[in-house]
Scaffold this active site. Structure first.
Site, PDB file in Angstrom:
ATOM      1  N   SER A   1      -3.610   6.994  -3.092  1.00 52.43           N
ATOM      2  CA  SER A   1      -3.068   7.457  -4.373  1.00 52.43           C
ATOM      3  C   SER A   1      -2.016   8.521  -4.145  1.00 52.43           C
ATOM      4  O   SER A   1      -2.098   9.304  -3.186  1.00 52.43           O
ATOM      5  CB  SER A   1      -4.216   8.049  -5.202  1.00 52.43           C
ATOM      6  OG  SER A   1      -3.713   8.794  -6.280  1.00 52.43           O
TER       7      SER A   1
ATOM      8  N   TYR B   1     -12.034  13.731  -6.285  1.00 50.38           N
ATOM      9  CA  TYR B   1     -11.524  12.352  -6.219  1.00 50.38           C
ATOM     10  C   TYR B   1     -10.357  12.274  -5.231  1.00 50.38           C
ATOM     11  O   TYR B   1     -10.318  11.433  -4.334  1.00 50.38           O
ATOM     12  CB  TYR B   1     -11.082  11.880  -7.618  1.00 50.38           C
ATOM     13  CG  TYR B   1     -10.128  10.725  -7.572  1.00 50.38           C
ATOM     14  CD1 TYR B   1     -10.571   9.439  -7.297  1.00 50.38           C
ATOM     15  CD2 TYR B   1      -8.750  10.919  -7.758  1.00 50.38           C
ATOM     16  CE1 TYR B   1      -9.676   8.378  -7.222  1.00 50.38           C
ATOM     17  CE2 TYR B   1      -7.856   9.874  -7.685  1.00 50.38           C
ATOM     18  CZ  TYR B   1      -8.319   8.606  -7.423  1.00 50.38           C
ATOM     19  OH  TYR B   1      -7.440   7.570  -7.327  1.00 50.38           O
TER      20      TYR B   1
ATOM     21  N   LYS C   1      -9.636  10.380  -1.258  1.00 50.19           N
ATOM     22  CA  LYS C   1      -8.495   9.568  -0.809  1.00 50.19           C
ATOM     23  C   LYS C   1      -7.875  10.176   0.454  1.00 50.19           C
ATOM     24  O   LYS C   1      -7.557   9.482   1.424  1.00 50.19           O
ATOM     25  CB  LYS C   1      -7.437   9.463  -1.921  1.00 50.19           C
ATOM     26  CG  LYS C   1      -7.901   8.722  -3.173  1.00 50.19           C
ATOM     27  CD  LYS C   1      -8.218   7.266  -2.881  1.00 50.19           C
ATOM     28  CE  LYS C   1      -8.657   6.502  -4.115  1.00 50.19           C
ATOM     29  NZ  LYS C   1      -9.177   5.155  -3.797  1.00 50.19           N
TER      30      LYS C   1
HETATM   31  N1  UFG Z   1      -1.384  12.686 -20.916  1.00 51.32           N
HETATM   32  C1  UFG Z   1      -1.218  13.137 -22.218  1.00 51.32           C
HETATM   33  N2  UFG Z   1      -2.173  12.798 -23.120  1.00 51.32           N
HETATM   34  C2  UFG Z   1      -3.272  12.049 -22.820  1.00 51.32           C
HETATM   35  C3  UFG Z   1      -3.431  11.596 -21.479  1.00 51.32           C
HETATM   36  C4  UFG Z   1      -2.454  11.949 -20.551  1.00 51.32           C
HETATM   37  O1  UFG Z   1      -0.245  13.808 -22.546  1.00 51.32           O
HETATM   38  O2  UFG Z   1      -4.087  11.803 -23.704  1.00 51.32           O
HETATM   39  C5  UFG Z   1      -0.343  13.017 -19.929  1.00 51.32           C
HETATM   40  C6  UFG Z   1      -0.854  13.809 -18.751  1.00 51.32           C
HETATM   41  O3  UFG Z   1      -0.868  15.184 -19.046  1.00 51.32           O
HETATM   42  C7  UFG Z   1       0.144  13.401 -17.672  1.00 51.32           C
HETATM   43  C8  UFG Z   1       0.533  11.973 -18.040  1.00 51.32           C
HETATM   44  O4  UFG Z   1       0.148  11.808 -19.391  1.00 51.32           O
HETATM   45  O5  UFG Z   1       1.280  14.215 -17.773  1.00 51.32           O
HETATM   46  C9  UFG Z   1      -0.169  10.933 -17.202  1.00 51.32           C
HETATM   47  O6  UFG Z   1      -1.558  11.199 -17.189  1.00 51.32           O
HETATM   48  P1  UFG Z   1      -2.613  10.180 -16.589  1.00 51.32           P
HETATM   49  O7  UFG Z   1      -3.969  10.811 -16.728  1.00 51.32           O
HETATM   50  O8  UFG Z   1      -2.426   8.828 -17.163  1.00 51.32           O
HETATM   51  O9  UFG Z   1      -2.192  10.063 -15.065  1.00 51.32           O
HETATM   52  P2  UFG Z   1      -2.110  11.185 -13.919  1.00 51.32           P
HETATM   53  O10 UFG Z   1      -0.704  11.169 -13.439  1.00 51.32           O
HETATM   54  O11 UFG Z   1      -2.687  12.467 -14.302  1.00 51.32           O
HETATM   55  O12 UFG Z   1      -3.144  10.590 -12.867  1.00 51.32           O
HETATM   56  C10 UFG Z   1      -2.871   9.428 -12.174  1.00 51.32           C
HETATM   57  C11 UFG Z   1      -4.149   8.657 -11.854  1.00 51.32           C
HETATM   58  C12 UFG Z   1      -5.015   9.423 -10.915  1.00 51.32           C
HETATM   59  C13 UFG Z   1      -4.239   9.877  -9.744  1.00 51.32           C
HETATM   60  C14 UFG Z   1      -2.994  10.606 -10.161  1.00 51.32           C
HETATM   61  C15 UFG Z   1      -2.197  10.954  -8.960  1.00 51.32           C
HETATM   62  O13 UFG Z   1      -4.884   8.414 -13.009  1.00 51.32           O
HETATM   63  O14 UFG Z   1      -6.034   8.584 -10.465  1.00 51.32           O
HETATM   64  O15 UFG Z   1      -2.232   9.785 -11.018  1.00 51.32           O
HETATM   65  O16 UFG Z   1      -0.867  10.948  -9.123  1.00 51.32           O
HETATM   66  F1  UFG Z   1      -4.986  10.713  -8.989  1.00 51.32           F
END
Ligand code: UFG
Length: 339
Positions: free
Chosen positions: A126, A150, A154
């Site tokens: 990841s 998590y 990885k």
């Molecule tokens: N976000 C919102 N509102 C929500 C959910 C998310 O604004 O209800 C924002 C988050 O703050 C972030 C973006 O949308 O800025 C993406 O969030 P995600 O949770 O979809 O994805 P992440 O980038 O945080 O996480 C993903 C994977 C993880 C991994 C990570 C590493 O889900 O498993 O990328 O880059 F670890």
């Protein structure tokens, strides 16, 4: 490839889409899954979509006896290791479960492969391993480090596999660092079916469109980005799946261990996602700006050059494709696989 390809966690979101692409490319596959966060229905639909049958073992990859039985019954030449616990928030609450499950399953898989002469392995890593990087565009040689259990699983598994490949010179290992997988197969028959309340943006956008989440929070609009919201590299799950087929081909002529990004190379903001989703699907979302979520980086996207060069692969689908295909799956399967 003469032998079969084992997909651990093959019934999951990325596993099921990769299964389709491997079968379409002519590979023989075997799936092992304990259905902890997936459904046998996904595999039934993979068989329906491809018109091909394949063996499925319902077992935990940590179960040595079950893995030994599988390897003694099937001529496994390569494995793609998708199986694992993957909820960031839950990993903070239950670190031991995450370390035990994710590390133990990997060790059991690799030991069983070693005993049976299988030496090609693709691992679902990841972009979270770049948490220690101070820049937004990630190249594979950047320093790595994590901020939650998590992510550390990885990171640790990457190190274990590097050591295994160093010790036994006949191993071929690809550590695929995924960015943000979204979308679904364009048939609408397979897609992401998260357990409980989803945490990731795209599933939450869809729950908002359905009215299940009345108001979607946009976590922070004061980041140093053009519109103030966080930037990520969203990649269509079918492109990602094709990246695995390309990685397997690459391993046929490679020994050692290599980390490779699977991303598009283009970052989109949270507001870009919401706007594209509305336009592509003709729906209206209800959202409001909320405080930042702890641990979020302002921007994170792949430098995809290494994958282009080594795997001869690059993502092709657009953000509108991702939004359209995700929504089609959601509408055709409002309750996921549990219809
Ligand atoms: N976000 C919102 N509102 C929500 C959910 C998310 O604004 O209800 C924002 C988050 O703050 C972030 C973006 O949308 O800025 C993406 O969030 P995600 O949770 O979809 O994805 P992440 O980038 O945080 O996480 C993903 C994977 C993880 C991994 C990570 C590493 O889900 O498993 O990328 O880059 F670890």
């Amino acid at each position: 490839m003469k032998g079969k390809v084992l997909l651990t966690g093959g019934a999951g979101f990325i596993g099921s889409h990769t299964c389709v692409e491997l079968l379409n490319a002519g590979y023989d596959v075997v799936v092992v899954d304990n259905y902890a966060n997936s459904s046998p229905e996904a595999l039934r639909r993979v068989k329906e979509l491809t018109g091909k049958d394949f063996p499925v073992y319902q077992a935990d990859v940590c179960d040595r006896a079950a893995m030994e039985k599988l390897f003694s019954e099937q001529p496994i030449e390569a494995a793609i290791h998708f199986a694992g616990l993957k909820a960031v928030g839950e990993s903070v609450e239950k670190p031991l479960e995450y370390y035990r499950n994710n590390l133990d399953s990997t060790l059991t898989l690799v030991e069983t492969m070693r005993a049976h002469g299988a030496r090609k392995l693709v691992f679902s890593s990841s972009a979270t391993v770049y948490a220690a990087a101070s820049q937004s565009e990630m190249t594979e040689d950047l320093p790595t480090g994590c901020i939650n259990p998590y992510g550390w699983t990885k990171y640790m598994i990457e190190q274990i596999l590097r050591d295994v490949a160093f010790a036994g010179k006949d191993w071929s290992v690809a550590l695929l660092r995924y960015f943000n997988p979204v979308g679904a197969h364009e048939s609408g028959r397979i897609g992401e079916d998260p357990n409980g309340i989803p945490n990731n943006l795209m599933p939450r956008v869809m729950q908002n469109a359905l009215g299940i989440i009345p108001v979607l929070g946009v976590f922070g609009d004061d980041y140093p980005t053009p519109d103030g919201t966080c930037i990520r590299d969203y990649i269509h799950v079918v492109d990602l799946a094709k990246g695995h087929v390309a990685a397997l081909k690459y391993l046929e002529g490679f020994t050692g261990c290599d980390a490779i990004n699977l991303g598009t190379g283009t970052g989109y903001s949270v507001l870009d996602i919401l706007n594209t989703f509305e336009q592509a699907n003709g729906v209206k979302l209800r959202y409001e700006i909320q405080p930042r979520r702890a641990g979020d980086a302002a921007a994170c996207y792949a430098n995809p050059e290494k994958a282009k060069r080594l795997l001869r692969w690059q993502a092709e689908k657009t953000l509108a494709d991702m939004c359209r295909d995700a929504w089609r799956w959601q509408q055709m399967n409002p309750r996921g696989y549990n219809a």
